[in-house]
Design a protein around this motif. Structure first.
Motif, PDB file in Angstrom:
ATOM      1  N   GLN A 246       0.847  -1.196   0.000  1.00  0.00           N
ATOM      2  CA  GLN A 246       0.000   0.000   0.000  1.00  0.00           C
ATOM      3  C   GLN A 246       0.877   1.238   0.000  1.00  0.00           C
ATOM      4  O   GLN A 246       1.990   1.244   0.545  1.00  0.00           O
TER       5      GLN A 246
ATOM      6  N   GLY B  69      -3.398  -1.403   7.556  1.00  0.00           N
ATOM      7  CA  GLY B  69      -3.880  -0.442   6.567  1.00  0.00           C
ATOM      8  C   GLY B  69      -3.588   0.978   7.004  1.00  0.00           C
ATOM      9  O   GLY B  69      -3.343   1.254   8.187  1.00  0.00           O
TER      10      GLY B  69
ATOM     11  N   PHE C  86     -12.311  -0.942   9.248  1.00  0.00           N
ATOM     12  CA  PHE C  86     -11.862   0.013   8.236  1.00  0.00           C
ATOM     13  C   PHE C  86     -12.233   1.417   8.693  1.00  0.00           C
ATOM     14  O   PHE C  86     -12.994   1.609   9.654  1.00  0.00           O
ATOM     15  N   CYS C  87     -11.675   2.408   7.999  1.00  0.00           N
ATOM     16  CA  CYS C  87     -11.811   3.791   8.438  1.00  0.00           C
ATOM     17  C   CYS C  87     -11.783   4.707   7.223  1.00  0.00           C
ATOM     18  O   CYS C  87     -11.508   4.291   6.096  1.00  0.00           O
TER      19      CYS C  87
END
Length: 517
Positions: free
Chosen positions: A260, A317, A373-374
């Motif tokens: 990422q 992430g 998740f955000c």
């Protein structure tokens, strides 16, 4: 007599039995045994089971069904579940939906996932201004293996599929009557690069600032002198968003593998944050104003402070904006980096723990459950935990937190009335949520500032999450019919006709649907 009448009705419906001596179809599940007391009676013929047909023939017949019918058939019994889950069925369906995918080899397997990705993909365009505000179909890349990520820039749209192909959708720009440039739907597309893992651009919400596109990809590099073969190395390629021309490339050692990339900071001090497969964060700084100059220079790749101070953490992430970064660990923990005092005050309501000399120090957020998740906006954020609960924090001047008021929140606050969000996005002063109902139906909700078409159907904005008016052409026509001076029976007739056309276009009727349906 009752049993005979039922049998006659079954013959009329199925059409599988003749008048005198036809084939009798078993009423039981084809994977089960014969019916209790099923001694063959004289004159009734022999029952035929689907299991008597060759498996290849059954798979071949099932592969001609629409995808939704194959899934529904697989839920009827154990036998059809195994047949409809076979790779041969989904390989034929996938090649029927996207014939070009067979040229990509093993990259499209398993075939069931490949078929569903290409069956469910669709690309539509809705203008936020002007006279035509209904949803319309856009030019979609037929070579795309599903749609994994979208990123609109000033002039174009970039799409990354699930096999690492990055598509460059070029938009048609036209001048309005006032002399302003308007963004229209994509008119054509090209393949920008292959082997891409992730990509990013300027984290600000305004697409005007997205001049360059940073692509994290894998490339084959020639071996060193004296060795044979080549090695796969990760690299970051920088493209101009206006033309798709590559202007810069940096290659990393083959021992480092990333998954990422996000950007943070200003153009002159643009920080690239790279997440490794092991959950470590590395960063390097580039000057975007010098990328278009034909020269080479060396940049230093360093371990980020969150990985140096907390080496036991495994980051899963990242999310970023211009002046802050958010990390989610594999255990569902959340850590923050805030680089400016103004954003820190908006997020936490105080400057008590802000250190201007150590802006990379990670700050932990306390939540009662694991975060999945955000989303991170300019001065507010949203988090979704493992129980499907939505938490919002930060500045709430425009109601972008969706709490029903305009009071700022210095800590995560749950939005109780919103359940099962499956996607979340936070912008400059508004937020969007894609929620899923108990019947798996989805709807798009939004809150905050509604100016400039941010919340379609709510130009004055909303302090609570409201359903956005994303209308297609059929819904627009239904609305027009409702305005017409017609009798109630005439309106019902037109509405039923439009519903029939809409179901037919969506593939509910006979025949397989289109890949973009």
């Amino acid at each position: 007599m009752v049993r005979r009448s039922r049998r006659q009705k079954l013959q009329k419906v199925t059409g599988l039995c003749g008048r005198e001596e036809g084939l009798r179809v078993k009423r039981s599940c084809p994977s089960c045994g014969p019916e209790p007391g099923g001694e063959e009676k004289k004159g009734r013929g022999n029952p035929i089971s689907v299991q008597l047909f060759p498996p290849e023939l059954v798979e071949h017949i099932i592969s001609f069904l629409p995808v939704r019918d194959v899934v529904a058939l697989g839920q009827t019994c154990h036998y059809f579940h195994e047949v409809c889950d076979a790779e041969g069925v989904w390989r034929r369906i996938c090649r029927r939906l996207s014939p070009r995918l067979r040229e990509q080899g093993s990259g499209v397997r398993p075939w069931k996932r490949a078929a569903i990705l290409n069956y469910t993909k669709g690309l539509y365009f809705q203008a936020f201004g002007g006279r035509r505000r209904c949803l319309s179909k856009s030019v979609a890349p037929l070579l795309a293996h599903g749609y994994r990520r979208f990123l609109p820039t000033k002039d174009h749209v970039f799409i990354l599929d699930y096999v690492g192909t990055l598509f460059f959708l070029k938009n048609a720009l036209v001048s309005s009557t006032l002399g302003q440039i308007q963004w229209k739907r994509a008119c054509r597309y090209v393949v920008l690069c292959r082997g891409a893992k992730d990509f990013a651009s300027d984290p600000r919400c305004d697409t005007v600032y997205r001049k360059y596109l940073y692509v994290l990809a894998t490339r084959e590099q020639p071996g060193v002198v004296g060795t044979t073969g080549s090695r796969a190395c990760d690299c970051v390629e920088v493209y101009l968003q206006s033309s798709g021309q590559r202007v810069f490339k940096m290659t990393f050692h083959h021992s480092m593998s990333f998954k990422q990339i996000v950007l943070v900071g200003q153009e002159t001090q643009r920080a690239l944050l790279l997440l490794t497969e092991e959950g470590k964060i590395y960063s390097l700084v580039v000057n975007e104003t010098q990328l278009d100059q034909p020269r080479s220079y060396t940049v230093q790749l360093a371990l980020r402070k969150v990985s140096r101070c907390l080496p036991h953490l495994r980051v899963a992430g990242m999310a970023s904006n211009q002046s802050s970064t958010l990390y989610i660990t594999d255990q569902g923990g959340v850590y923050f980096e805030v680089h400016t005092p103004g954003v820190y005050r908006d997020l936490f309501g105080t400057l008590q723990a802000f250190d201007p000399l150590d802006q990379q120090m990670p700050l932990a957020l306390s939540l009662p459950a694991k975060v999945l998740f955000c989303a991170l906006g300019y001065n507010h954020l949203g988090l979704v935990d493992e129980f499907g609960r939505l938490f919002m924090q930060g500045n709430n001047r425009y109601g972008q937190l969706g709490t029903g008021d305009r009071m700022d929140r210095g800590e995560p606050t749950q939005v109780h009335y919103l359940q099962r969000p499956i996607a979340l996005w936070c912008g400059l002063n508004h937020s969007l949520v894609l929620s899923q109902g108990s019947d798996f139906s989805k709807e798009l909700l939004g809150c905050g500032c509604g100016a400039g078409g941010r919340l379609p159907g709510w130009p004055k904005g909303s302090a609570s999450f409201v359903k956005l008016h994303v209308k297609d052409r059929m819904e627009k026509m239904k609305e027009i019919v409702g305005w017409m001076p017609l009798m109630a029976a005439q309106k019902d007739f037109f509405w039923e006709a439009l519903d029939l056309l809409q179901r037919t276009a969506a593939g509910v009727g006979s025949g397989p649907p289109t890949p973009e349906s």
